[in-house]
Design a protein around this motif. Structure first.
Motif, PDB file in Angstrom:
ATOM      1  N   GLY A 168       0.850  -1.177   0.000  1.00 34.63           N
ATOM      2  CA  GLY A 168       0.000   0.000   0.000  1.00 34.63           C
ATOM      3  C   GLY A 168       0.891   1.234   0.000  1.00 34.63           C
ATOM      4  N   VAL A 169       0.302   2.352  -0.287  1.00 35.22           N
ATOM      5  CA  VAL A 169       1.045   3.606  -0.273  1.00 35.22           C
ATOM      6  C   VAL A 169       0.569   4.409   0.933  1.00 35.22           C
ATOM      7  N   ALA A 170       1.443   4.535   1.926  1.00 33.36           N
ATOM      8  CA  ALA A 170       1.125   5.309   3.125  1.00 33.36           C
ATOM      9  C   ALA A 170       1.311   6.787   2.838  1.00 33.36           C
ATOM     10  N   LEU A 171       0.408   7.609   3.352  1.00 33.13           N
ATOM     11  CA  LEU A 171       0.493   9.057   3.188  1.00 33.13           C
ATOM     12  C   LEU A 171       0.866   9.673   4.521  1.00 33.13           C
ATOM     13  N   TYR A 172       1.826  10.570   4.481  1.00 28.12           N
ATOM     14  CA  TYR A 172       2.307  11.248   5.680  1.00 28.12           C
ATOM     15  C   TYR A 172       2.352  12.746   5.407  1.00 28.12           C
ATOM     16  N   LEU A 173       2.221  13.531   6.473  1.00 26.67           N
ATOM     17  CA  LEU A 173       2.272  14.987   6.360  1.00 26.67           C
ATOM     18  C   LEU A 173       3.281  15.528   7.351  1.00 26.67           C
ATOM     19  N   SER A 174       3.994  16.570   6.934  1.00 17.95           N
ATOM     20  CA  SER A 174       4.986  17.195   7.795  1.00 17.95           C
ATOM     21  C   SER A 174       5.100  18.672   7.445  1.00 17.95           C
ATOM     22  N   LYS A 175       5.582  19.451   8.426  1.00 15.65           N
ATOM     23  CA  LYS A 175       5.974  20.821   8.099  1.00 15.65           C
ATOM     24  C   LYS A 175       7.198  20.720   7.205  1.00 15.65           C
ATOM     25  N   LEU A 198      -1.452   9.919   7.590  1.00 18.29           N
ATOM     26  CA  LEU A 198      -2.793  10.378   7.223  1.00 18.29           C
ATOM     27  C   LEU A 198      -3.717   9.231   6.824  1.00 18.29           C
ATOM     28  N   GLY A 199      -3.161   8.216   6.170  1.00 21.37           N
ATOM     29  CA  GLY A 199      -3.967   7.119   5.647  1.00 21.37           C
ATOM     30  C   GLY A 199      -3.186   6.433   4.542  1.00 21.37           C
ATOM     31  N   CYS A 200      -3.882   5.627   3.743  1.00 13.41           N
ATOM     32  CA  CYS A 200      -3.162   4.920   2.685  1.00 13.41           C
ATOM     33  C   CYS A 200      -4.020   4.724   1.447  1.00 13.41           C
ATOM     34  N   LEU A 201      -3.331   4.443   0.349  1.00 13.97           N
ATOM     35  CA  LEU A 201      -3.951   4.056  -0.916  1.00 13.97           C
ATOM     36  C   LEU A 201      -3.553   2.615  -1.200  1.00 13.97           C
ATOM     37  N   ARG A 202      -4.430   1.907  -1.904  1.00 11.78           N
ATOM     38  CA  ARG A 202      -4.143   0.530  -2.307  1.00 11.78           C
ATOM     39  C   ARG A 202      -4.645   0.366  -3.741  1.00 11.78           C
ATOM     40  N   ASN A 203      -4.264  -0.717  -4.378  1.00 10.84           N
ATOM     41  CA  ASN A 203      -4.773  -0.966  -5.727  1.00 10.84           C
ATOM     42  C   ASN A 203      -6.298  -1.016  -5.751  1.00 10.84           C
ATOM     43  N   ASP A 204      -6.914  -1.561  -4.691  1.00 13.54           N
ATOM     44  CA  ASP A 204      -8.376  -1.639  -4.641  1.00 13.54           C
ATOM     45  C   ASP A 204      -9.015  -0.379  -4.033  1.00 13.54           C
ATOM     46  N   TYR A 205      -8.210   0.577  -3.620  1.00 10.33           N
ATOM     47  CA  TYR A 205      -8.677   1.858  -3.059  1.00 10.33           C
ATOM     48  C   TYR A 205      -7.698   2.943  -3.531  1.00 10.33           C
ATOM     49  N   PRO A 206      -7.747   3.277  -4.838  1.00  9.30           N
ATOM     50  CA  PRO A 206      -6.717   4.143  -5.418  1.00  9.30           C
ATOM     51  C   PRO A 206      -6.900   5.642  -5.198  1.00  9.30           C
ATOM     52  N   THR A 207      -7.998   6.033  -4.570  1.00  8.76           N
ATOM     53  CA  THR A 207      -8.272   7.449  -4.362  1.00  8.76           C
ATOM     54  C   THR A 207      -8.814   7.640  -2.955  1.00  8.76           C
ATOM     55  N   GLY A 208      -8.397   8.705  -2.311  1.00  9.75           N
ATOM     56  CA  GLY A 208      -8.920   8.980  -0.982  1.00  9.75           C
ATOM     57  C   GLY A 208      -8.979  10.463  -0.685  1.00  9.75           C
ATOM     58  N   ILE A 209      -9.923  10.827   0.182  1.00 10.15           N
ATOM     59  CA  ILE A 209     -10.001  12.182   0.716  1.00 10.15           C
ATOM     60  C   ILE A 209      -9.444  12.084   2.124  1.00 10.15           C
ATOM     61  N   PHE A 210      -8.401  12.840   2.397  1.00 10.08           N
ATOM     62  CA  PHE A 210      -7.711  12.736   3.669  1.00 10.08           C
ATOM     63  C   PHE A 210      -7.842  14.039   4.435  1.00 10.08           C
ATOM     64  N   ARG A 211      -8.284  13.921   5.669  1.00  6.78           N
ATOM     65  CA  ARG A 211      -8.432  15.077   6.550  1.00  6.78           C
ATOM     66  C   ARG A 211      -7.069  15.468   7.097  1.00  6.78           C
ATOM     67  N   ILE A 212      -6.842  16.752   7.148  1.00  2.77           N
ATOM     68  CA  ILE A 212      -5.600  17.266   7.700  1.00  2.77           C
ATOM     69  C   ILE A 212      -5.758  17.335   9.218  1.00  2.77           C
ATOM     70  N   PRO A 213      -4.836  16.736   9.967  1.00  3.21           N
ATOM     71  CA  PRO A 213      -4.941  16.798  11.427  1.00  3.21           C
ATOM     72  C   PRO A 213      -5.009  18.242  11.925  1.00  3.21           C
ATOM     73  N   VAL A 214      -5.778  18.432  12.970  1.00  2.00           N
ATOM     74  CA  VAL A 214      -5.999  19.768  13.530  1.00  2.00           C
ATOM     75  C   VAL A 214      -4.681  20.470  13.836  1.00  2.00           C
TER      76      VAL A 214
END
Length: 183
Positions: free
Chosen positions: A52-59, A68-84
């Motif tokens: 899977g492809v893990a998504l991370y956020l940093s300054k 933040l979350g991940c993408l997979r071949n069976d879930y190739p698109t996602g809406i990811f909330r930015i942590p407060v």
């Protein structure tokens, strides 16, 4: 050809992910103006089975990334909330989105944090909604304000059905534009 894309609401899609090492990519986001991102695989290349492809956020000036979350071949698109915490820090602070190819089993172990962030986002969303509704109600009832000469102050003299009318007005507005309250 781009393997990943990112959309910040209100901006054109961005495909300029830089591969920093095998299985790792970064995308400078600049200063965020929204509390969510859309990240997607373009379909140019499938990721290996069991990965899977893990998504991370940093300054931008920090090497500490938050999941933040991940993408997979069976879930190739996602809406990811930015942590407060990033929304509070993001005022003038550019952010970086990091992607990392990782085994799906390891991604399952870090997902509980994602649900915690979703709860935080929900709480912030409810607070924003409450503030918008209170401001709108205050403005609506303010239209019924009259100066009371005896008291020397403005007083609200509203018909008894004014709250019902306001509720109907808000319901109609939300039917036409469900995101009205978030602006």
């Amino acid at each position: 050809m781009a393997v990943f894309g990112c959309i910040q609401p209100g901006l054109p899609p961005c495909y300029q992910f830089q591969q920093v090492e095998p299985g790792k990519w970064m995308l400078p986001l600049g200063v965020l103006t929204t509390d969510q991102l859309v990240v997607f695989m373009t379909g140019a290349q499938a990721i290996p089975e069991g990965q899977g492809v893990a998504l991370y956020l940093s300054k931008a000036n920090d090497q500490s990334f938050e999941y933040l979350g991940c993408l997979r071949n069976d879930y190739p698109t996602g809406i990811f909330r930015i942590p407060v915490v990033f929304m509070e820090l993001a005022v003038g602070a550019p952010l970086v989105l990091g992607l990392s190819l990782e085994p799906l089993d390891s991604l399952k172990n870090i997902d509980p944090e994602a649900s915690k962030r979703q709860l935080e986002h929900k709480a912030v969303t409810y607070v924003q909604l409450a503030k918008k509704l209170v401001a709108d109600l205050s403005e609506y009832l303010g239209s019924y304000t009259k100066r009371d000469p005896g008291l020397g102050i403005d007083v609200i003299y509203a018909p008894t059905n004014s709250l019902v009318k306001w509720g109907e007005k808000v319901a109609t507005r939300l039917q036409r534009d469900p995101d009205w309250w978030s602006r």
